[in-house]
Scaffold this motif. Structure first.
Motif, PDB file in Angstrom:
ATOM      1  N   VAL A 131     -30.225  33.267 -36.429  1.00 53.88           N
ATOM      2  CA  VAL A 131     -29.747  34.672 -36.636  1.00 53.88           C
ATOM      3  C   VAL A 131     -29.086  34.730 -37.741  1.00 53.88           C
ATOM      4  CG1 VAL A 131     -28.328  36.587 -35.637  1.00 53.88           C
ATOM      5  CG2 VAL A 131     -29.719  35.541 -34.147  1.00 53.88           C
ATOM      6  N   ILE A 158     -30.439  37.129 -40.839  1.00 54.84           N
ATOM      7  CA  ILE A 158     -29.554  38.372 -41.531  1.00 54.84           C
ATOM      8  C   ILE A 158     -29.079  37.985 -43.118  1.00 54.84           C
ATOM      9  CG2 ILE A 158     -27.706  39.741 -41.220  1.00 54.84           C
ATOM     10  CD1 ILE A 158     -28.052  39.385 -38.289  1.00 54.84           C
ATOM     11  N   PHE A 169     -30.002  40.124 -46.342  1.00 54.45           N
ATOM     12  CA  PHE A 169     -28.864  40.573 -47.101  1.00 54.45           C
ATOM     13  C   PHE A 169     -28.689  39.903 -48.495  1.00 54.45           C
ATOM     14  CE2 PHE A 169     -25.811  42.570 -43.811  1.00 54.45           C
ATOM     15  CZ  PHE A 169     -26.492  43.457 -43.231  1.00 54.45           C
ATOM     16  N   GLY A 187     -24.207  38.627 -47.187  1.00 54.50           N
ATOM     17  CA  GLY A 187     -25.282  37.813 -46.891  1.00 54.50           C
ATOM     18  C   GLY A 187     -24.901  36.292 -47.174  1.00 54.50           C
TER      19      GLY A 187
END
Length: 132
Positions: free
Chosen positions: A72, A76, A80, A108
């Motif tokens: 995860v 993400i 980002f 990010g």
């Protein structure tokens, strides 16, 4: 979970190669050298993390819960970090001003650092279990 991680890693790698070629050839005449280098930074980090996910999906040294967390965070983080870099590098070509969302780039990056940190923590725990 391992299969999902490995498939995602493969897709990130494929997309990274396509974007790298696009950046080197398709964008060459459209954006500045500096913007091309910025774009390449996004590709490079995407590829690093595709390789990380290949490792994570293939190892028994990281527990399943940590694998999920890493997955995860990397997904993400790449969205980002690399995603915003792609947008910022090609900002002159679009009607959307990617500078308005440039603040997500360091978020990010932090998520990617956290992914590596979770892996490190699992390795440190493993070392203490095996030393007894």
């Amino acid at each position: 979970m391992n299969k999902t991680i490995l498939i995602t890693a493969s897709l990130l790698g494929i997309i990274g190669i396509v974007l790298g070629a696009f950046g080197a050839h398709g964008l060459k005449q459209l954006i500045s050298i500096e913007a091309q280098q910025t774009f390449e930074t996004g590709v490079r980090y995407q590829m690093y993390h595709a390789i990380l996910l290949l490792f994570v999906g293939n190892t028994a040294y990281i527990n399943l819960k940590t694998k999920r967390i890493i997955y995860v965070l990397v997904m993400i983080g790449i969205l980002f970090f690399s995603g915003s870099i792609y947008g910022l590098a090609t900002n002159a070509l679009t009607s959307f001003d990617f500078k308005s969302i440039g603040f997500i780039t360091p978020i990010g990056g932090l998520l990617l650092i956290l992914a590596w940190s979770f892996m490190l923590i699992d390795f440190l725990k493993m070392g203490s279990k095996n030393s007894n």
